[in-house]
Design an enzyme around this catalytic site. Structure first.
Site, mmCIF file in Angstrom:
data_model
loop_
_atom_site.group_PDB
_atom_site.id
_atom_site.type_symbol
_atom_site.label_atom_id
_atom_site.label_comp_id
_atom_site.label_asym_id
_atom_site.label_seq_id
_atom_site.Cartn_x
_atom_site.Cartn_y
_atom_site.Cartn_z
ATOM 1 N N ARG A 48 0.821 -1.211 0.000
ATOM 2 C CA ARG A 48 0.000 0.000 0.000
ATOM 3 C C ARG A 48 0.859 1.268 0.000
ATOM 4 O O ARG A 48 0.478 2.273 -0.593
ATOM 5 C CB ARG A 48 -0.943 0.001 1.196
ATOM 6 C CG ARG A 48 -2.074 -0.987 0.979
ATOM 7 C CD ARG A 48 -2.904 -1.164 2.207
ATOM 8 N NE ARG A 48 -4.095 -1.931 1.893
ATOM 9 C CZ ARG A 48 -4.813 -2.551 2.803
ATOM 10 N NH1 ARG A 48 -4.477 -2.498 4.076
ATOM 11 N NH2 ARG A 48 -5.894 -3.212 2.454
ATOM 12 N N LYS A 211 -17.810 -18.956 1.508
ATOM 13 C CA LYS A 211 -19.257 -19.036 1.698
ATOM 14 C C LYS A 211 -20.044 -18.314 0.619
ATOM 15 O O LYS A 211 -19.695 -17.212 0.222
ATOM 16 C CB LYS A 211 -19.610 -18.409 3.045
ATOM 17 C CG LYS A 211 -19.119 -19.229 4.208
ATOM 18 C CD LYS A 211 -19.513 -18.595 5.509
ATOM 19 C CE LYS A 211 -19.210 -19.539 6.668
ATOM 20 N NZ LYS A 211 -19.553 -18.945 7.948
ATOM 21 N N GLY A 367 -9.363 -9.928 -1.159
ATOM 22 C CA GLY A 367 -8.240 -10.377 -0.347
ATOM 23 C C GLY A 367 -7.612 -11.691 -0.733
ATOM 24 O O GLY A 367 -6.423 -11.736 -1.064
ATOM 25 N N GLY A 390 -13.382 -4.689 -0.077
ATOM 26 C CA GLY A 390 -14.794 -4.295 0.040
ATOM 27 C C GLY A 390 -15.178 -3.211 -0.957
ATOM 28 O O GLY A 390 -16.268 -3.251 -1.549
#
Ligand code: AMP
Length: 409
Positions: A48, A211, A367, A390
Site C-alpha cells: 500500500r 461461503k 483479499g 470491500g
C-alpha cells in the site's frame, strides 16, 4: 490504452492529479497506509505504501508540498502506540528517497503551524485519523479542520472509498473544486470500469472462497453484466447439496440451499452460463497431512470434505476462461493455503494468465485471490490486481462509492 470510446469518455470526466500543476501548492493526500505490522511493529507488507508513491512523487516533482493522512488498524478509543503512523515514517522516507516529517496529531494548532511551514518538496505525515472517533463518524467539523491544512485535496485511498468518513468523503464539501483523484484511485476506477461497463464479451466472473452468503449480492448483480459465472471453493458444496448431491463433511450453508437453487434458476432465465464444479478433491481431515480422494462433487463420502476442485472441473474451467475476453476473479477454488489443496486455484490462475497473454483483460480482486496470485508469483501475468477488497466488490455491485462521488460531484 482505452478499450472503447465510452470508457475514454468516462476516464476524461474523472478529475485526476494529472490535470493539476502543484507548483507552490500544498496537497492534502488521503492515502491508505493501513499496512500490516508484526509484533516488533515492523511492516510485513508495504504494497500500500509503494502504491501511493507515484501520486506523492508527482506532487513533489511539480514543486508542491505533500501532507499525508491515513488510518492504521482499528484503534478502539483514542491514541494507541501500536496503531501510530510513526512506525512507518522511516520506511516511507526510504521508499520516497527524501525525509518525511511526522507530527503526532492530525488536527490542532501544532498541526496547522507545521503545515503552514511546509515548503516545496516537503512531506509531512499526520497521525492516525482514527484516533478521533470523528473520522469514522464523518464529522463535518473534523473534516473542515483537515481541509484547512492545504490548498488541494487528493483522494488516493481506494480501500476506504466505500466509507463516508471525514477524510474520504465529507472533506470534499469544504474544498470547492480543489480536489482530485490520485493515481491509485484513478487506476482502480479505470480498470474496474473495463469490467463493469466496458468489458469486451464474453465476460466471465470467477467466484470462489468460503461461503455463498458473503457473495450473494455480487453474484446476483453480476448476472446482469456477465456471460459466464464460474463457481469454486467452499460455496460449491452448497450448490451441489442444493441440487440433491451428497457432500459429506464439506463446508455447507444449509440455510442457503434455496438461495443456491434460485441463483441457478436466475442464471438460466438470464442466459448466463453458471459453471459449478463437477468433481472434488476430498480429504479425511482439514489438514495438509490428510488422506485425499477424488469423487464427483455430488458423491463426497460421509466423513470426507471437499477442499479443492479436481481434474474434470479444471479442464472445463480452463476452456471457459480461455474463451473469455474479459475475466474477473474473486476468491480461491480451494483451501489454497495448504499446498495439497492449492492446485485448483493455481490451475485457474494459470488459465487466467494464458488468457491474458492471448489478449484478454483480467482483473483479480478481493483479499484471498490477491493473496493467491501473490503466492504463485503471478501479479505480472494478469492485467490488473485490485487493492480494493470491500470497495472493489461494492463498485462491481454498481454502488456509487462515497469516496468516488465526493470527487466527481
Ligand atoms: P473468502 O474470504 O470468502 O473469499 O474465502 C476465502 C477462504 O475460503 C480461504 O481461506 C480458503 O481456504 C477458503 N476455502 C476455499 N475453498 C474451501 C473449501 N472447499 N472448504 C473450506 N474452505 C475453503
Amino acid at each position: 490504452m482505452f478499450s472503447s470510446t465510452k470508457q475514454k469518455a468516462y476516464f476524461c470526466r474523472m478529475k485526476t492529479i494529472d490535470q493539476i500543476n502543484f507548483e507552490g501548492k500544498k496537497a492534502l493526500v488521503r492515502v491508505d497506509f493501513n499496512v500490516p505490522l508484526d509484533e516488533n511493529l515492523e511492516i510485513t507488507d508495504d504494497t500500500r505504501i509503494c502504491a501511493a508513491l507515484p501520486t506523492i512523487k508527482k506532487i513533489l516533482d511539480d514543486g508542491g508540498a505533500v501532507i499525508l493522512m491515513s488510518h492504521l488498524g482499528r484503534p478502539k478509543k483514542g491514541p494507541e502506540d501500536k496503531f501510530s503512523l510513526k512506525h512507518i515514517v522511516s520506511h516511507l522516507s526510504d521508499k520516497l528517497g527524501c525525509p518525511v516529517k511526522y507530527i503526532n496529531d492530525c488536527i490542532g494548532d501544532e498541526v496547522t503551524s507545521e503545515a503552514d511551514k511546509l515548503k516545496s518538496g516537503d512531506v509531512l505525515l499526520l497521525e492516525n485519523l482514527r484516533f478521533y472517533d470523528e473520522e469514522k463518524a464523518g464529522d463535518k467539523t473534523f473534516a473542515e479542520k483537515l481541509s484547512k491544512l492545504a490548498d488541494i485535496y487528493v483522494n488516493d485511498a481506494f480501500g476506504t472509498a466505500h466509507r463516508a468518513h471525514a477524510s474520504t468523503a465529507v472533506i470534499a464539501d469544504f474544498v470547492g473544486n480543489n480536489k482530485c483523484f490520485g493515481y491509485v484511485m484513478a487506476n482502480e476506477i479505470n480498470n474496474l470500469e473495463k469490467v463493469v461497463n466496458e468489458g469486451e464479451r464474453p465476460i466471465t466472473a470467477i467466484m470462489g472462497g468460503a461461503k455463498v452468503s458473503s457473495k450473494i449480492t455480487i453474484i446476483t448483480k453480476l448476472m446482469d453484466k456477465v456471460d459466464k459465472i464460474i463457481i469454486g471453493g467452499g460455496m460449491s458444496y452448497t450448490f451441489a447439496k442444493a441440487m440433491g448431491g451428497s457432500v459429506g463433511a464439506s463446508l455447507v450453508e444449509n440455510d442457503k440451499l434455496d438461495l443456491a437453487l434460485s441463483l441457478i434458476a436466475e442464471a438460466k432465465e438470464k442466459g448466463v452460463e453458471l459453471l459449478i464444479p463437477v468433481d472434488s478433491l476430498n480429504a479425511d481431515a482439514f489438514s495438509n497431512d490428510a488422506n485425499t480422494a477424488v469423487s464427483d462433487i455430488d458423491k463426497v463420502e460421509e466423513g470426507w470434505m471437499g477442499l479443492d476442485i479436481s481434474d474434470k472441473t479444471k479442464s472445463l474451467y480452463r476452456e471457459a476462461i480461455l474463451s473469455s475476453k474479459t475475466i474477473l476473479w474473486n476468491g480461491p477454488m480451494g483451501v489454497f493455503e495448504m499446498d495439497k489443496f492449492a492446485e485448483g486455484t493455481k490451475f485457474v490462475a494459470n488459465a487466467i494468465a494464458d488468457a491474458t497473454a492471448q489478449g484478454s483483460f483480467s482483473l483479480v480482486g478481493g483479499g484471498d485471490s490477491v493473496a493467491a496470485v501473490k503466492k504463485f508469483n503471478m501479479q505480472d501475468k494478469v492485467s490488473y490486481v485490485s487493492t480494493g477488497g470491500g470497495a472493489m466488490l461494492e463498485y462491481l455491485e454498481g454502488k456509487e462509492l462515497p469516496g468516488v462521488k465526493a470527487i466527481n460531484n
